[in-house]
Design a protein around this motif. Sequence first.
Motif, PDB file in Angstrom:
ATOM      1  N   LYS A 123       0.700  -1.194   0.065  1.00  0.00           N
ATOM      2  CA  LYS A 123      -0.049  -0.045  -0.175  1.00  0.00           C
ATOM      3  C   LYS A 123       0.907   1.222   0.123  1.00  0.00           C
ATOM      4  O   LYS A 123       0.429   2.391  -0.502  1.00  0.00           O
ATOM      5  N   ALA A 124       1.909   1.125   0.727  1.00  0.00           N
ATOM      6  CA  ALA A 124       2.891   2.386   0.944  1.00  0.00           C
ATOM      7  C   ALA A 124       3.697   2.626  -0.236  1.00  0.00           C
ATOM      8  O   ALA A 124       4.278   3.429  -0.643  1.00  0.00           O
ATOM      9  N   GLY A 125       3.913   1.333  -0.989  1.00  0.00           N
ATOM     10  CA  GLY A 125       4.702   1.462  -2.279  1.00  0.00           C
ATOM     11  C   GLY A 125       6.423   1.506  -1.805  1.00  0.00           C
ATOM     12  O   GLY A 125       6.950   2.179  -2.421  1.00  0.00           O
ATOM     13  N   VAL A 126       6.599   0.947  -0.743  1.00  0.00           N
ATOM     14  CA  VAL A 126       8.006   0.843  -0.453  1.00  0.00           C
ATOM     15  C   VAL A 126       8.476  -0.566  -0.097  1.00  0.00           C
ATOM     16  O   VAL A 126       7.591  -1.375  -0.052  1.00  0.00           O
ATOM     17  N   THR A 127       9.863  -0.713   0.147  1.00  0.00           N
ATOM     18  CA  THR A 127      10.434  -1.940   0.459  1.00  0.00           C
ATOM     19  C   THR A 127      11.144  -1.752   1.766  1.00  0.00           C
ATOM     20  O   THR A 127      11.254  -0.800   2.230  1.00  0.00           O
ATOM     21  N   PRO A 128      11.405  -3.219   2.295  1.00  0.00           N
ATOM     22  CA  PRO A 128      12.239  -3.056   3.484  1.00  0.00           C
ATOM     23  C   PRO A 128      13.323  -2.231   3.541  1.00  0.00           C
ATOM     24  O   PRO A 128      13.891  -1.656   4.509  1.00  0.00           O
ATOM     25  N   LYS A 129      14.071  -2.147   2.536  1.00  0.00           N
ATOM     26  CA  LYS A 129      15.234  -1.379   2.379  1.00  0.00           C
ATOM     27  C   LYS A 129      15.088   0.156   2.566  1.00  0.00           C
ATOM     28  O   LYS A 129      16.011   0.937   2.846  1.00  0.00           O
ATOM     29  N   ASP A 130      13.667   0.705   2.135  1.00  0.00           N
ATOM     30  CA  ASP A 130      13.249   1.903   2.461  1.00  0.00           C
ATOM     31  C   ASP A 130      13.101   2.336   3.939  1.00  0.00           C
ATOM     32  O   ASP A 130      13.215   3.732   4.296  1.00  0.00           O
ATOM     33  N   ILE A 131      12.817   1.401   4.682  1.00  0.00           N
ATOM     34  CA  ILE A 131      12.666   1.969   6.124  1.00  0.00           C
ATOM     35  C   ILE A 131      13.961   2.291   6.606  1.00  0.00           C
ATOM     36  O   ILE A 131      15.017   1.803   6.774  1.00  0.00           O
ATOM     37  N   ALA A 161       9.474   5.296   8.340  1.00  0.00           N
ATOM     38  CA  ALA A 161       9.298   4.370   9.912  1.00  0.00           C
ATOM     39  C   ALA A 161       8.175   3.332   9.727  1.00  0.00           C
ATOM     40  O   ALA A 161       7.277   3.440   8.847  1.00  0.00           O
ATOM     41  N   LEU A 162       8.734   2.336  10.415  1.00  0.00           N
ATOM     42  CA  LEU A 162       7.830   1.205  10.571  1.00  0.00           C
ATOM     43  C   LEU A 162       7.631   0.973  11.827  1.00  0.00           C
ATOM     44  O   LEU A 162       8.434   0.838  12.791  1.00  0.00           O
ATOM     45  N   ALA A 163       6.297   0.441  12.151  1.00  0.00           N
ATOM     46  CA  ALA A 163       5.970   0.163  13.733  1.00  0.00           C
ATOM     47  C   ALA A 163       5.165  -1.219  13.594  1.00  0.00           C
ATOM     48  O   ALA A 163       4.246  -1.536  12.858  1.00  0.00           O
ATOM     49  N   VAL A 164       5.587  -2.369  14.289  1.00  0.00           N
ATOM     50  CA  VAL A 164       5.010  -3.622  14.664  1.00  0.00           C
ATOM     51  C   VAL A 164       4.437  -3.771  16.069  1.00  0.00           C
ATOM     52  O   VAL A 164       5.402  -3.644  16.953  1.00  0.00           O
ATOM     53  N   ASN A 165       3.191  -3.859  16.088  1.00  0.00           N
ATOM     54  CA  ASN A 165       2.514  -4.128  17.324  1.00  0.00           C
ATOM     55  C   ASN A 165       1.737  -5.543  17.358  1.00  0.00           C
ATOM     56  O   ASN A 165       1.300  -5.910  16.227  1.00  0.00           O
ATOM     57  N   GLU A 166       1.918  -6.203  18.166  1.00  0.00           N
ATOM     58  CA  GLU A 166       1.014  -7.690  18.181  1.00  0.00           C
ATOM     59  C   GLU A 166       0.271  -7.942  19.346  1.00  0.00           C
ATOM     60  O   GLU A 166       1.051  -7.638  20.888  1.00  0.00           O
ATOM     61  N   GLY A 167      -0.360  -8.885  19.485  1.00  0.00           N
ATOM     62  CA  GLY A 167      -0.967  -9.338  20.802  1.00  0.00           C
ATOM     63  C   GLY A 167      -1.320 -10.983  20.492  1.00  0.00           C
ATOM     64  O   GLY A 167      -1.346 -11.362  19.405  1.00  0.00           O
ATOM     65  N   GLY A 168      -1.442 -11.600  21.691  1.00  0.00           N
ATOM     66  CA  GLY A 168      -1.615 -12.815  21.690  1.00  0.00           C
ATOM     67  C   GLY A 168      -0.467 -13.998  21.159  1.00  0.00           C
ATOM     68  O   GLY A 168      -0.574 -14.617  20.338  1.00  0.00           O
ATOM     69  N   VAL A 195       0.625  -3.380  11.771  1.00  0.00           N
ATOM     70  CA  VAL A 195       1.780  -2.564  11.092  1.00  0.00           C
ATOM     71  C   VAL A 195       1.388  -1.228  10.461  1.00  0.00           C
ATOM     72  O   VAL A 195       0.487  -1.154   9.901  1.00  0.00           O
ATOM     73  N   HIS A 196       2.134  -0.377  10.920  1.00  0.00           N
ATOM     74  CA  HIS A 196       1.974   0.892  10.303  1.00  0.00           C
ATOM     75  C   HIS A 196       3.379   1.508   9.799  1.00  0.00           C
ATOM     76  O   HIS A 196       4.460   1.239  10.156  1.00  0.00           O
ATOM     77  N   MET A 197       2.934   2.133   8.700  1.00  0.00           N
ATOM     78  CA  MET A 197       4.076   2.679   7.806  1.00  0.00           C
ATOM     79  C   MET A 197       3.742   4.213   8.095  1.00  0.00           C
ATOM     80  O   MET A 197       2.845   4.630   7.686  1.00  0.00           O
ATOM     81  N   MET A 198       5.105   5.019   8.160  1.00  0.00           N
ATOM     82  CA  MET A 198       4.699   6.240   8.281  1.00  0.00           C
ATOM     83  C   MET A 198       5.994   6.974   7.665  1.00  0.00           C
ATOM     84  O   MET A 198       7.175   6.483   7.741  1.00  0.00           O
ATOM     85  N   ARG A 199       5.671   8.472   6.974  1.00  0.00           N
ATOM     86  CA  ARG A 199       6.785   9.031   6.498  1.00  0.00           C
ATOM     87  C   ARG A 199       6.369  10.495   6.523  1.00  0.00           C
ATOM     88  O   ARG A 199       5.452  11.007   6.671  1.00  0.00           O
ATOM     89  N   ILE A 200       7.663  11.308   6.605  1.00  0.00           N
ATOM     90  CA  ILE A 200       7.654  12.743   6.743  1.00  0.00           C
ATOM     91  C   ILE A 200       8.199  13.458   5.382  1.00  0.00           C
ATOM     92  O   ILE A 200       8.798  12.545   4.891  1.00  0.00           O
TER      93      ILE A 200
END
Lengths: 383, 383
Positions: free
Chosen positions: A269-277, A364-371, A378-383
């Motif tokens: 959705k964000a059009g990025v790859t792991p290398k961009d984080i 930036a990438l955020a990974v939050n999990e439960g259980g 997962v949230h992808m954020m950019r400025i």
Amino acid sequence: MSGYMVVFLAGVGMSRIGKRAEAGWELVAEAFNELLEMGIPPEIIDALYVGVQSETYEHQIMYGTLVAERLGLLPKEAYRVEACAAAGALALHTAYLAVKSGHVDAALAVGVEKMTARSTEEVTDALMAASDYIDQMSGVTIPAHYAMIARRYMYQYGATEEDLCMVAVKNHEHAAANPKAHFQRKITLEECLKSRPIATPLKLYDAAPISDGAALALVVSEKIAKKLPTPLVEIAASEVATDTLSISQRPDLTYPRAVAEAARRAYEKAGVTPKDIEVAEVHDAFTINEVLIYEAVGFAERGGGYRLIREGATKIGGRIPVNPSGGLKARGHPIGATGLAQVYELYLQLAGWAHGRNTGARVALAVNEGGVNSAAVVHMMRI
Amino acid sequence: MSGYMVVFLAGVGMSRIGKRAEAGWELVAEAFNELLEMGIPPEIIDALYVGVQSETYEHQIMYGTLVAERLGLLPKEAYRVEACAAAGALALHTAYLAVKSGHVDAALAVGVEKMTARSTEEVTDALMAASDYIDQMSGVTIPAHYAMIARRYMYQYGATEEDLCMVAVKNHEHAAANPKAHFQRKITLEECLKSRPIATPLKLYDAAPISDGAALALVVSEKIAKKLPTPLVEIAASEVATDTLSISQRPDLTYPRAVAEAARRAYEKAGVTPKDIEVAEVHDAFTINEVLIYEAVGFAERGGGYRLIREGATKIGGRIPVNPSGGLKARGHPIGATGLAQVYELYLQLAGWAHGRNTGARVALAVNEGGVNSAAVVHMMRI
């Protein structure tokens, strides 16, 4: 997603994390005050969503209404969202949906937990409500789940207890520069290795603490965003995925599929790859989980996550800094607040406001999990 | 809201409500089966939201994941939303936001509660977690709250215990034609008046029962809607509002402001007035609350709600039929399921599928609330 709203983070707030005397809603008020001090006028807020596992800890389930009332936001839309430790990021996800849909122009995502007034036994029991019934009846606690995963990972890929402890050492080092962290001090590898066993091979210093705290983030539409004095961070993706409730039903204990699936969708959705984080906050409830997440989000290949730790690649100053806040391990882990504590840190990082621990990151990438990774956000954020 | 998605209900399902032997998720599966039998292909579902107060009743908080797994919907987005008895409608609201935002094309709203395995004392305590701390510490139970409201309403407007019991008589009469209702039988005014006191002036027959059950509704975008074989019901508005957690902080005990505020917004968004509503399902947890809601949504003027009951205006066949399903009182009140049990009935009503109790309505209103009207959710639907 052409034709739909672009959605922004326009401010954040967080209480000091730790053993606190205050009630949960008072910690929310402390976090809210920081948002107001950034110059956000409270009257723009149309709705709020609260991530909290409060029924056990505070005997309160109308937490949406409670927070709306105590912050002076009645009669605004307010309710509680939940998936144990993923609750905070789910509050953000719901705020994202509310703004993206055009339902409201500004929504507050709140995460909070007040845990330390309960005994360790009560907390353990409350957290076990995030497990499948077969595991609850068998007495498999959450630390025991992660211990089995860690043991398997070490067997499969040759990682050691030292590698896991190095995650704790790194995160404590980061937290030493975070004035709101639960533990603002460094630890040595020896301290971690010699700490008492929780569920072998995991030791006390492999585990996030039981903490009190609150964090929040303001999500706004483009229309409102332009009128605000704060830095604007685009939420480029907000994705949720699930996996079997019992880890016994998963084909590979060492691969958190829900995290990988949510990350895959978010990258697309964000059009990025792991290398961009350029910076990430990830869910290190136990040290092993940070290593698993490296692999699930593509920072390392399968079985290669622990090498990032050995190489120092995920330290501030390394190739891809992870948990500059100190992570759940050292910033602290108030269950419902954690997902938004991650977002708080990433907002500061993107704005260049993380004094003493800035990474200069713009994506930036955020990974939050439960259980035990049975729900991942997962949230992808950019400025 | 031009430029945004029009959002539709494209199907519903509900378990039989009552004292059930099954676990909560099995009741969800029963409801889901009804949706599948309508011809909905399960693979179109992108996300699901579960309204449930499960921590106490089933010691389970990962209910989103649990339902996704048991319905074969992993790894789809899934989480729990909650505000005590308003949880079901909040699941629908979240599904509405998810589809309206373009985040997904089809979302399942699920409500469920499995209550009867717990003692009445345990249920009373669990429901008290929806109260403010001052009221919890004072021992004011939920029935006691509604009793104070009823007493004040009778004093202020001259309503009688007979008027309240007539709400129960009407709703039992409706439920007698509903094969899924908890109580499929009529009661007399005398039976109600002579039933044992719960919290004076409220008696056993003024109160909704403790029930088990599940209900669900499928929300879809216009794009998906066209491909489905089921009647399409537009969700013209979905609004949430809040009021003080403690009724002691409200200026008028007899006026549920959160309901009135959510209804006001919903009328505005849908572009309709109270006169346009042809059928309603409202939150009669206690008979007094149905009367209060008549006034808050504009079916009657302030203090005039009980006259609608005296005149029979809210019976099937009357001017504005309310609770044709039997309401919480007689259809039953499984906490998390109730909001979606209301929507289930209204979908049948709008589709002309409510055999033996059809109203022929084309515009419908649902009012679900939690925490003694401290959170209210209003849905406006039309075919």
